[in-house]
Design an enzyme around this catalytic site. Structure first.
Site, PDB file in Angstrom:
ATOM      1  N   ASP A 102      33.016  37.898  30.050  1.00  0.00           N
ATOM      2  CA  ASP A 102      32.509  37.764  31.413  1.00  0.00           C
ATOM      3  C   ASP A 102      31.404  38.794  31.634  1.00  0.00           C
ATOM      4  OD1 ASP A 102      34.609  35.979  31.564  1.00  0.00           O
ATOM      5  OD2 ASP A 102      35.389  36.747  33.468  1.00  0.00           O
ATOM      6  N   LYS A 166      30.795  32.151  37.603  1.00  0.00           N
ATOM      7  CA  LYS A 166      31.927  32.835  38.225  1.00  0.00           C
ATOM      8  C   LYS A 166      31.470  33.527  39.501  1.00  0.00           C
ATOM      9  CE  LYS A 166      35.081  36.716  37.193  1.00  0.00           C
ATOM     10  NZ  LYS A 166      35.494  37.698  36.174  1.00  0.00           N
ATOM     11  N   LYS A 199      34.518  29.242  37.473  1.00  0.00           N
ATOM     12  CA  LYS A 199      35.617  30.192  37.620  1.00  0.00           C
ATOM     13  C   LYS A 199      35.513  30.868  38.978  1.00  0.00           C
ATOM     14  CE  LYS A 199      37.698  34.481  35.883  1.00  0.00           C
ATOM     15  NZ  LYS A 199      37.767  35.487  34.799  1.00  0.00           N
TER      16      LYS A 199
END
Length: 251
Positions: A102, A166, A199
């Site tokens: 990430d 995300k 996400k």
């Protein structure tokens, strides 16, 4: 992607497959890191999301389990140079121990409309990770952005080859701290149209919110260690607690 059945009809195992359990607080002791990684494993989470220095612990605990390792890169600000981000990603991926990475986008650049630089920054990291078969989630810190900026950033991430977009780091302090709202997730989905996964992270603390996002078609969620049993419906369930105790004792 829309699930084949409603979240309310899913088993705990199916629900846990949506969760990256967050073990990211910088003040955690080594004992706390072990505890919360093990809890993520015991709950059956898809991954545990950790800081790079926690990798040796996660590697031992996650070995021979179904729970994989997600590592954060240039977290939580995303302000390193592109070259530095690539070097960090290379170091983390080359061991072969991590499943996903990430990375935090430079959201100051996003707010400045520097779309060419934003895309190149993300693409450089994606190219490094994909060389090792590691999926990349790009964090935008959506609480710092307008809806239009989130949409443009989503398109830029798709062009850069990101596997996921995300919402949040969970560490933003410069304004509102809402995280994965329905509005933000829908904006990402409207742009993505299946070209990248979504996400949600930040603010997912109730089972109702968790279920809403699953039913919308979200792909993954970052959940804090305190909230994982809540969203799974285990926190107030004697049956759930017994299951957790059994898993822990046999781990």
């Amino acid at each position: 992607m829309k699930p084949q059945k409603n979240a309310s009809e899913m088993s705990v195992k199916e629900l846990a497959s949506y969760i990256d359990q967050s073990v990211l607080k910088p003040e955690f002791t080594q004992a706390e890191i072990r505890k919360y990684i093990q809890e993520g494993i015991d709950y059956g989470c898809k991954t545990v999301c950790i800081n790079p220095s926690s990798l040796p612990i996660a590697k031992v605990l996650c070995g021979n389990t179904d729970t994989k390792i997600c590592i954060v890169c240039d977290f939580p600000f995303g302000l390193s140079t592109t070259a530095s981000k690539a070097m960090q990603a290379e170091e983390y991926c080359k061991s072969g121990d991590i499943f996903e990475l990430d990375i935090v986008a430079n959201y100051g650049w996003i707010r400045s409309g520097m779309w060419k630089e934003v895309e190149e920054d993300m693409k450089t990291v994606c190219d490094v990770c994909h060389k090792y078969g590691t999926a990349v989630k790009v964090i935008f810190e959506t609480d710092a952005l307008t809806i239009e900026e989130v949409k443009k950033a989503t398109e830029a991430a798709i062009m850069a080859g990101a596997d996921f977009v995300k919402t949040s780091t969970g560490f933003f302090t410069g304004g509102k701290n809402e995280g994965a709202t329905i509005e933000i997730i829908q904006a990402m989905m409207d742009v993505a149209k299946g070209r990248t996964k979504i996400k949600g992270s930040g603010g997912i603390r109730t089972q109702e919110h968790f279920f809403q996002l699953i039913d919308m078609g979200i792909d993954r969620m970052g959940i804090g260690y305190k909230s994982t049993p809540v969203v799974l419906g285990l926190s107030n369930s004697s049956k759930g607690e017994a299951l957790f105790t059994k898993r822990t004792s046999s781990a």
